[in-house]
Design a protein around this motif. Structure first.
Motif, PDB file in Angstrom:
ATOM      1  N   ILE A 176       0.655  -1.033  -0.168  1.00  0.00           N
ATOM      2  CA  ILE A 176      -0.034   0.158  -0.119  1.00  0.00           C
ATOM      3  C   ILE A 176       0.776   1.360  -0.107  1.00  0.00           C
ATOM      4  CG2 ILE A 176      -0.258  -0.224   2.379  1.00  0.00           C
ATOM      5  CD1 ILE A 176      -2.971   1.195   2.019  1.00  0.00           C
ATOM      6  N   GLY A 177       2.032   1.089   0.710  1.00  0.00           N
ATOM      7  CA  GLY A 177       2.984   2.523   0.855  1.00  0.00           C
ATOM      8  C   GLY A 177       2.508   3.392   1.956  1.00  0.00           C
ATOM      9  N   PHE A 178       3.238   4.404   2.144  1.00  0.00           N
ATOM     10  CA  PHE A 178       4.394   4.965   1.320  1.00  0.00           C
ATOM     11  C   PHE A 178       5.699   4.227   2.010  1.00  0.00           C
ATOM     12  CE2 PHE A 178       1.180   8.044   1.105  1.00  0.00           C
ATOM     13  CZ  PHE A 178       1.593   8.660  -0.098  1.00  0.00           C
ATOM     14  N   VAL A 179       5.625   4.042   3.300  1.00  0.00           N
ATOM     15  CA  VAL A 179       7.018   3.112   3.741  1.00  0.00           C
ATOM     16  C   VAL A 179       6.490   1.731   4.564  1.00  0.00           C
ATOM     17  CG1 VAL A 179       8.651   3.250   5.650  1.00  0.00           C
ATOM     18  CG2 VAL A 179       8.256   5.347   4.330  1.00  0.00           C
ATOM     19  N   GLU A 180       6.977   0.743   4.115  1.00  0.00           N
ATOM     20  CA  GLU A 180       6.664  -0.576   4.681  1.00  0.00           C
ATOM     21  C   GLU A 180       8.124  -1.175   4.995  1.00  0.00           C
ATOM     22  OE1 GLU A 180       2.594  -1.169   2.256  1.00  0.00           O
ATOM     23  OE2 GLU A 180       4.073  -2.875   1.999  1.00  0.00           O
ATOM     24  N   ILE A 181       8.427  -1.354   6.287  1.00  0.00           N
ATOM     25  CA  ILE A 181       9.516  -1.857   6.927  1.00  0.00           C
ATOM     26  C   ILE A 181       9.415  -3.500   7.107  1.00  0.00           C
ATOM     27  CG2 ILE A 181      11.165  -1.813   8.704  1.00  0.00           C
ATOM     28  CD1 ILE A 181       9.861   0.786   9.429  1.00  0.00           C
ATOM     29  N   ASN A 182      10.459  -4.421   6.351  1.00  0.00           N
ATOM     30  CA  ASN A 182      10.034  -5.660   6.402  1.00  0.00           C
ATOM     31  C   ASN A 182      11.030  -6.262   7.354  1.00  0.00           C
ATOM     32  OD1 ASN A 182       7.928  -5.601   4.265  1.00  0.00           O
ATOM     33  ND2 ASN A 182       9.817  -5.180   3.134  1.00  0.00           N
ATOM     34  N   ILE A 183      10.516  -7.436   8.161  1.00  0.00           N
ATOM     35  CA  ILE A 183      11.627  -7.809   9.133  1.00  0.00           C
ATOM     36  C   ILE A 183      11.376  -9.438   8.713  1.00  0.00           C
ATOM     37  CG2 ILE A 183      12.392  -8.587  11.449  1.00  0.00           C
ATOM     38  CD1 ILE A 183      10.716  -5.826  11.971  1.00  0.00           C
ATOM     39  N   LEU A 219       1.192  -4.088  12.473  1.00  0.00           N
ATOM     40  CA  LEU A 219       2.022  -5.047  12.200  1.00  0.00           C
ATOM     41  C   LEU A 219       1.259  -6.217  11.442  1.00  0.00           C
ATOM     42  CD1 LEU A 219       3.572  -5.519  15.829  1.00  0.00           C
ATOM     43  CD2 LEU A 219       4.295  -3.893  13.836  1.00  0.00           C
ATOM     44  N   PHE A 220       1.938  -6.646  10.265  1.00  0.00           N
ATOM     45  CA  PHE A 220       1.306  -7.970   9.670  1.00  0.00           C
ATOM     46  C   PHE A 220       2.347  -9.036   9.674  1.00  0.00           C
ATOM     47  CE2 PHE A 220      -0.605  -4.062   7.785  1.00  0.00           C
ATOM     48  CZ  PHE A 220      -1.936  -4.403   8.223  1.00  0.00           C
ATOM     49  N   PHE A 221       1.829 -10.151   9.774  1.00  0.00           N
ATOM     50  CA  PHE A 221       2.904 -11.385   9.771  1.00  0.00           C
ATOM     51  C   PHE A 221       2.408 -12.261   8.749  1.00  0.00           C
ATOM     52  CE2 PHE A 221       2.482  -9.297  14.113  1.00  0.00           C
ATOM     53  CZ  PHE A 221       3.789  -9.404  14.431  1.00  0.00           C
ATOM     54  N   TYR A 222       3.671 -12.981   8.244  1.00  0.00           N
ATOM     55  CA  TYR A 222       3.270 -13.773   7.120  1.00  0.00           C
ATOM     56  C   TYR A 222       4.247 -15.107   7.258  1.00  0.00           C
ATOM     57  CZ  TYR A 222       2.094  -9.321   5.093  1.00  0.00           C
ATOM     58  OH  TYR A 222       1.411  -7.968   4.991  1.00  0.00           O
ATOM     59  N   GLU A 223       3.997 -16.302   6.860  1.00  0.00           N
ATOM     60  CA  GLU A 223       4.896 -17.376   6.642  1.00  0.00           C
ATOM     61  C   GLU A 223       4.995 -17.809   5.228  1.00  0.00           C
ATOM     62  OE1 GLU A 223       5.435 -22.009   8.528  1.00  0.00           O
ATOM     63  OE2 GLU A 223       3.389 -20.908   8.574  1.00  0.00           O
ATOM     64  N   LYS A 231       5.683  -7.377   8.651  1.00  0.00           N
ATOM     65  CA  LYS A 231       5.773  -5.836   7.896  1.00  0.00           C
ATOM     66  C   LYS A 231       5.108  -4.751   8.779  1.00  0.00           C
ATOM     67  CE  LYS A 231       4.756  -5.845   3.386  1.00  0.00           C
ATOM     68  NZ  LYS A 231       5.825  -5.177   2.832  1.00  0.00           N
ATOM     69  N   VAL A 232       5.963  -3.954   8.837  1.00  0.00           N
ATOM     70  CA  VAL A 232       5.488  -2.868   9.902  1.00  0.00           C
ATOM     71  C   VAL A 232       4.973  -1.645   9.078  1.00  0.00           C
ATOM     72  CG1 VAL A 232       6.104  -1.220  11.787  1.00  0.00           C
ATOM     73  CG2 VAL A 232       7.231  -3.582  11.760  1.00  0.00           C
ATOM     74  N   VAL A 233       3.905  -1.154   9.224  1.00  0.00           N
ATOM     75  CA  VAL A 233       3.321  -0.307   8.327  1.00  0.00           C
ATOM     76  C   VAL A 233       3.198   0.961   8.836  1.00  0.00           C
ATOM     77  CG1 VAL A 233       1.695   0.151   6.343  1.00  0.00           C
ATOM     78  CG2 VAL A 233       2.628  -1.978   6.786  1.00  0.00           C
TER      79      VAL A 233
END
Length: 267
Positions: A176-183, A219-223, A231-233
């Motif tokens: 979606i943007g603008f900044v998405e931080i992925n761990i 915060l969104f979590f994925y496997e 993903k921190v949005v």
């Protein structure tokens, strides 16, 4: 229309199907983000029902207001602290919260009852949440594969750090943007690394990013791809480009590099 175009249109119709919201189930749902004095069911522990698991003041239970059809909606209450969250927890408490939430999420995944099982967290009035009390939501979707809607490319971009246990990037192809931080971590054995990174990033977003003016995030979590991702949005009013046309926006390279440097400095 040729066969290939027809098949492509079928795929597009299958992806991004809406979940059905039950308005009647939402009636009476409490709210205390915009009205801080409102009733908090998560503080009223004595009246909680359908508890699935508990570890000290961390509680996993079935959501009383199940507003989505063909799903099982559950909630992980993180703490007895109504105003708590990753940015205020100690390192150890934050790790315990993440370990408990991941254990509950994993339990739903391995039950094999759902086509997809998602976990996410709302914080702030622009995040889509209604309760301030810190919590995760874990939802089993009966007939919906959420991974039809995301791609591994949504989790790659400008590198913040990349070591043996944890990789952090800023999306150059955000959802979606603008900044998405992925761990990204290789497995649950590195959950502490993920928890520590989220704690630092959320503190940065709330206190320093945009001069401390940001008030909401998800915060969104994925496997996926043999890894666990968070993903921190940061959340703002959603861009009309995305609302009307599903067009994400991303910061330019110079700005992404500056944000990456700011986060790297705090890790």
């Amino acid at each position: 229309m040729d066969i290939q175009s027809f098949q492509g249109s079928q795929v597009n119709e299958l992806a991004n199907q809406p979940l059905v919201f039950d308005y009647q189930a939402a009636k009476g749902k409490p709210e205390n983000i915009r009205h801080p004095q409102g009733y908090c069911p998560f503080c009223d522990v004595d009246h909680l029902t359908n508890i699935l698991a508990q570890d000290q003041d961390r509680i996993w239970l079935v959501n009383k207001f199940r507003t989505l059809e063909d799903t099982l909606q559950t909630v992980v209450i993180e703490s007895s602290d109504h105003l708590g969250g990753p940015s205020t927890y100690s390192v150890e408490q934050n790790r315990e919260v993440f370990a408990f939430a991941f254990k509950c999420w994993h339990q739903m995944i391995i039950s094999n009852k759902y086509q997809s099982t998602i976990m996410y967290k709302n914080y702030g009035h622009l995040s889509g949440g209604s309760l301030r009390h810190p919590h995760f939501q874990i939802v089993g979707l009966n007939d919906y594969d959420v991974y039809e809607n995301v791609d591994i490319n949504n989790f790659t971009g400008v590198e913040v750090i990349d070591d043996d246990h944890c990789e952090i990037t800023l999306s150059t192809r955000p959802i979606i943007g603008f900044v998405e931080i992925n761990i990204a971590i290789d497995g649950v054995g590195h959950i502490n690394d993920l928890a520590d990174a989220v704690r630092v990033i959320v503190k940065y977003l709330l206190n320093d990013y945009m001069g401390g003016r940001l008030s909401s995030y998800n915060l969104f979590f994925y496997e996926m791809a043999d890894k666990f991702y968070c993903k921190v949005v940061p959340r703002y009013a959603t861009s009309p480009y995305f609302v009307g046309y599903k067009i994400a926006q991303v910061q330019n390279d110079a700005r992404l590099e500056k944000i990456a440097a700011d986060i790297r400095e705090r890790l």
